[in-house]
Scaffold this active site. Sequence first.
Site, PDB file in Angstrom:
ATOM      1  N   ASP A 292       0.851  -1.189   0.000  1.00 39.56           N
ATOM      2  CA  ASP A 292       0.000   0.000   0.000  1.00 39.56           C
ATOM      3  C   ASP A 292       0.890   1.244   0.000  1.00 39.56           C
ATOM      4  OD1 ASP A 292      -2.096   1.728   0.231  1.00 39.56           O
ATOM      5  OD2 ASP A 292      -2.544   1.262   2.329  1.00 39.56           O
TER       6      ASP A 292
ATOM      7  N   ASP B 175      -3.117   2.250  -5.914  1.00 41.73           N
ATOM      8  CA  ASP B 175      -1.955   2.289  -5.011  1.00 41.73           C
ATOM      9  C   ASP B 175      -1.894   1.120  -4.041  1.00 41.73           C
ATOM     10  OD1 ASP B 175      -4.034   3.136  -3.221  1.00 41.73           O
ATOM     11  OD2 ASP B 175      -2.482   4.034  -1.970  1.00 41.73           O
ATOM     12  N   GLU B 176      -2.657   0.082  -4.314  1.00 38.56           N
ATOM     13  CA  GLU B 176      -2.758  -0.996  -3.340  1.00 38.56           C
ATOM     14  C   GLU B 176      -2.919  -2.320  -4.071  1.00 38.56           C
ATOM     15  OE1 GLU B 176      -5.924  -1.688   0.075  1.00 38.56           O
ATOM     16  OE2 GLU B 176      -5.925   0.370  -0.640  1.00 38.56           O
TER      17      GLU B 176
HETATM   18 MG    MG Z   1      -2.539   3.905   0.156  1.00 39.24          MG
END
Ligand code: MG
Length: 353
Positions: free
Chosen positions: A10, A105-106
Amino acid sequence: MTQRKIIHVDCDCFYAAIEMRDNPALAAKPLAVGGQADHRGVIATCNYEARAYGVRSAMSSRHALQLCPDLVIVKPRMDAYKAASKEIQGIFRDYTDLIEPLSLDEAYLDVSQCPHFDGSATRIAQDIRRRVSNQLHITVSAGVAPNKFLAKIASDWKKPNGLFVITPDQVEDFVSALPVSKLHGVGKVTAQKLARLGISTCLELRDWNKLALVREFGSFGERLWGLARGIDERLVHNDSRRQSVSVENTYDVDLPDLVSCLEKLPELLETLAGRMARIDSSYRPGKPFVKVKFHDFTQTTLEQAGVGRDLQGYTQMLTQAFKRGDKPVRLLGIGVRLQDLRGGFEQLDLFER
Ligand SMILES: [Mg+2]
């Protein structure tokens, strides 16, 4: 089942991190990415300087500026974020093909079969963190665990710029102490219900047998039983299968009461029907749901089996959801959960464990 090794990666305040990287003048300032305050804008992400003032994502920009008058709010540059995301996924692919992105983003990575570093998931995660930092000049946090739910909790444990590992023999102790509110799928309403039953930690949740939990929580009770024991057999999917189809709208002016909310349903339903028509036959429509965000940004979602996916069904659910807050509404959403006919691994197996 053989031991799995899952990494959840993350990025730390991703959009804001990209903005600070590309414009170093912003780096030392409280910074947020989002919409402007005069247009009912909302904060998408903010850096840690801004978080120190209490600024959070999903907060209205106006409120954020009240908390932090020096806050710099920049418009999102989605193309830049997508490009960075692609680059990070390129790094992931050096270790495994089993990558399930949750957002830009993960992602979950299943590295069970990865030959690097003698198969040490911890060292793989360290290497990913080092490479992202060197190549993209942003930081990521990572969690390593035997399953998805624990890996996701682990990535948050040492955030920002941290790594946390839960080895198989640590699962028992780690989960015992875990507040039930941290469990995947436990929202505010379920957490409150658990609290009323005197359950605040997973250790307390373990006093309840599977049937008792199913009686209280329906099919989710079975899932709770497993999570309380650190069990989560969801696979890492390397294709992005959909979980639901939905439509939502933020209104320029708050909808003052239930009647004005119900008036918006036909329009939302029409858009939803259009989106449902484009879903292929590998999905079966499941439970309908509604989402209501009130003017003060509290929100509730309600989904219900056995209710029609028609105006009557959504009217019934929206009425119920509205009454939970009974105040002006900023956003309405409706949708349908999808059953994935290609994955049979999440079937109810109430009596097997
Ligand atoms: Mg994040």
